[in-house]
Motif scaffolding. Sequence first.
Motif, PDB file in Angstrom:
ATOM      1  N   SER A  88      -8.313   4.573   2.451  1.00 55.82           N
ATOM      2  CA  SER A  88      -6.952   3.912   2.091  1.00 55.82           C
ATOM      3  C   SER A  88      -6.247   4.535   1.218  1.00 55.82           C
ATOM      4  O   SER A  88      -6.682   4.907   0.068  1.00 55.82           O
ATOM      5  N   VAL A  89      -4.805   4.876   1.442  1.00 53.31           N
ATOM      6  CA  VAL A  89      -3.845   5.797   0.633  1.00 53.31           C
ATOM      7  C   VAL A  89      -2.503   5.016   0.619  1.00 53.31           C
ATOM      8  O   VAL A  89      -2.105   4.171   1.361  1.00 53.31           O
ATOM      9  N   THR A  90      -1.794   5.565  -0.098  1.00 50.41           N
ATOM     10  CA  THR A  90      -0.391   5.023  -0.161  1.00 50.41           C
ATOM     11  C   THR A  90       0.347   5.626   0.751  1.00 50.41           C
ATOM     12  O   THR A  90       0.110   6.795   1.034  1.00 50.41           O
ATOM     13  N   PRO A  91       1.372   5.061   1.345  1.00 47.39           N
ATOM     14  CA  PRO A  91       2.161   5.975   2.231  1.00 47.39           C
ATOM     15  C   PRO A  91       2.619   7.248   1.868  1.00 47.39           C
ATOM     16  O   PRO A  91       2.665   8.098   2.866  1.00 47.39           O
ATOM     17  N   ALA A  92       3.210   7.338   0.523  1.00 45.34           N
ATOM     18  CA  ALA A  92       3.519   8.728  -0.006  1.00 45.34           C
ATOM     19  C   ALA A  92       2.612   9.582   0.171  1.00 45.34           C
ATOM     20  O   ALA A  92       2.855  10.755   0.675  1.00 45.34           O
ATOM     21  N   PHE A  93       1.305   9.204  -0.445  1.00 45.26           N
ATOM     22  CA  PHE A  93       0.228  10.042  -0.475  1.00 45.26           C
ATOM     23  C   PHE A  93      -0.263  10.638   0.981  1.00 45.26           C
ATOM     24  O   PHE A  93      -0.391  11.754   1.330  1.00 45.26           O
ATOM     25  N   ALA A  94      -0.094   9.689   1.785  1.00 44.40           N
ATOM     26  CA  ALA A  94      -0.463   9.986   3.314  1.00 44.40           C
ATOM     27  C   ALA A  94       0.552  10.905   4.144  1.00 44.40           C
ATOM     28  O   ALA A  94       0.200  11.881   4.536  1.00 44.40           O
ATOM     29  N   LYS A 147      -0.793  -1.976  -0.925  1.00 45.95           N
ATOM     30  CA  LYS A 147      -1.294  -2.878  -1.472  1.00 45.95           C
ATOM     31  C   LYS A 147      -2.717  -2.394  -1.906  1.00 45.95           C
ATOM     32  O   LYS A 147      -3.426  -1.647  -1.006  1.00 45.95           O
ATOM     33  N   LEU A 148      -3.650  -3.114  -2.625  1.00 52.19           N
ATOM     34  CA  LEU A 148      -4.816  -2.781  -2.942  1.00 52.19           C
ATOM     35  C   LEU A 148      -5.822  -3.102  -1.779  1.00 52.19           C
ATOM     36  O   LEU A 148      -5.489  -4.345  -1.344  1.00 52.19           O
ATOM     37  N   SER A 149      -6.769  -2.206  -1.448  1.00 48.46           N
ATOM     38  CA  SER A 149      -7.559  -2.492  -0.234  1.00 48.46           C
ATOM     39  C   SER A 149      -9.044  -2.935  -0.714  1.00 48.46           C
ATOM     40  O   SER A 149      -9.496  -2.519  -1.793  1.00 48.46           O
ATOM     41  N   SER A 150      -9.840  -3.734   0.015  1.00 52.37           N
ATOM     42  CA  SER A 150     -10.996  -4.052  -0.096  1.00 52.37           C
ATOM     43  C   SER A 150     -11.994  -3.073   0.500  1.00 52.37           C
ATOM     44  O   SER A 150     -11.962  -3.038   1.604  1.00 52.37           O
ATOM     45  N   PHE A 151     -12.881  -2.823  -0.409  1.00 50.38           N
ATOM     46  CA  PHE A 151     -13.923  -1.990   0.398  1.00 50.38           C
ATOM     47  C   PHE A 151     -14.829  -2.702   1.211  1.00 50.38           C
ATOM     48  O   PHE A 151     -15.376  -2.008   2.237  1.00 50.38           O
ATOM     49  N   ILE A 157     -13.227  -0.586   3.927  1.00 51.85           N
ATOM     50  CA  ILE A 157     -12.740   0.898   3.217  1.00 51.85           C
ATOM     51  C   ILE A 157     -13.731   1.525   2.825  1.00 51.85           C
ATOM     52  O   ILE A 157     -14.602   0.847   2.271  1.00 51.85           O
ATOM     53  N   ASN A 158     -13.918   2.975   3.102  1.00 47.71           N
ATOM     54  CA  ASN A 158     -14.878   4.011   2.674  1.00 47.71           C
ATOM     55  C   ASN A 158     -14.237   4.723   1.205  1.00 47.71           C
ATOM     56  O   ASN A 158     -15.355   4.558   0.133  1.00 47.71           O
ATOM     57  N   LEU A 159     -13.383   4.942   1.090  1.00 51.67           N
ATOM     58  CA  LEU A 159     -12.577   5.833   0.218  1.00 51.67           C
ATOM     59  C   LEU A 159     -11.164   4.980  -0.009  1.00 51.67           C
ATOM     60  O   LEU A 159     -10.757   4.690   0.896  1.00 51.67           O
ATOM     61  N   ALA A 160     -10.611   5.249  -1.431  1.00 54.24           N
ATOM     62  CA  ALA A 160      -9.322   4.738  -1.556  1.00 54.24           C
ATOM     63  C   ALA A 160      -8.752   6.034  -2.488  1.00 54.24           C
ATOM     64  O   ALA A 160      -9.521   6.554  -3.362  1.00 54.24           O
ATOM     65  N   ILE A 161      -7.370   6.038  -2.354  1.00 56.74           N
ATOM     66  CA  ILE A 161      -6.795   6.880  -3.483  1.00 56.74           C
ATOM     67  C   ILE A 161      -5.474   6.142  -3.845  1.00 56.74           C
ATOM     68  O   ILE A 161      -5.024   5.580  -3.211  1.00 56.74           O
ATOM     69  N   ARG A 162      -5.359   6.103  -5.255  1.00 57.62           N
ATOM     70  CA  ARG A 162      -4.617   5.151  -5.854  1.00 57.62           C
ATOM     71  C   ARG A 162      -3.840   6.004  -7.127  1.00 57.62           C
ATOM     72  O   ARG A 162      -4.588   6.526  -7.646  1.00 57.62           O
TER      73      ARG A 162
END
Length: 296
Positions: A96-102, A129-133, A138-143
Amino acid sequence: MEALPPLNALRAFEVAGRYLNFRLAAQEMGLTQGAVAQQVRLLEAHLGMPLFERHAKGLAFTSAGRGYHAAVAASFDGLRAATGVLRPEPEKVLISVTPAFAAKWLIPNLPSFSERHPEIDLRIMATEKLSSFHSEGINLAIRQGAPPFGAALEAVCLFRQEVIAVASPNLTAAGTLPLSASALAKLSKLHDGHDLWPQFLARIGVEDQSGRGLRLNQVALAIDAAISGQGVALVPRFLVARDLEAGTLLQVTDQVLEGDKGFYLLTEPRKKRGKAVEQVRHWLVDMSDQPDIDRK
């Protein structure tokens, strides 16, 4: 032992029976419609009985064909399952990443990941939005933010907050760079959801003299607007590194806005991470710009 029917004919029958249409079966198999029909006729000749009734709008099973198709389809399903045990599908990892990072970092760098790990099916969820693992898998997230992010998560800073002002070469001549504070104040500004221009201009001691400018809700949109010459954008340096190198964007002033809201890689505790998740994590860490990062 009685000889099995031709396997190609069985396959054609199985696919045609799913669609009850030779044309659609041919599309799935990559054959001509006539070739599929011929294979089915060979099977019917081998068995000595019709399996389909041919109609203008498609096919219909005969009573024998319906029962035979169920058995043949089950056999092919069994073969697929047995093959899957020997050759499993690529491991799936959802990040899960932000649209800009993606849009501006992850997708442009995916060829590097695919070359290193072709066996991993990396799936991207781009959301602000914040994602729930747990509930969203979700396995990984970048925020972007500052620790702590929660006691149950490990956080590693991939890119520190280093915001610069960029614009298209068409907006300002390269020979005039870096711009003076007064010249920058007069250029049209591109605003995003972080609203950093007041802080940036205060840092260099001027007030904005360009009017309202264009307001956008995402950094990626501000970057695209800057590339098209619509104004100056304040963006994280790493998100525009490729554009700076290619010359589609220029850093218009040496002023840099730094802070503690970096881009962090969030993961669950090590004991809950599988091999594929760990490999994605290692790749992201290797691609980061932090020399002192824990790369284990």
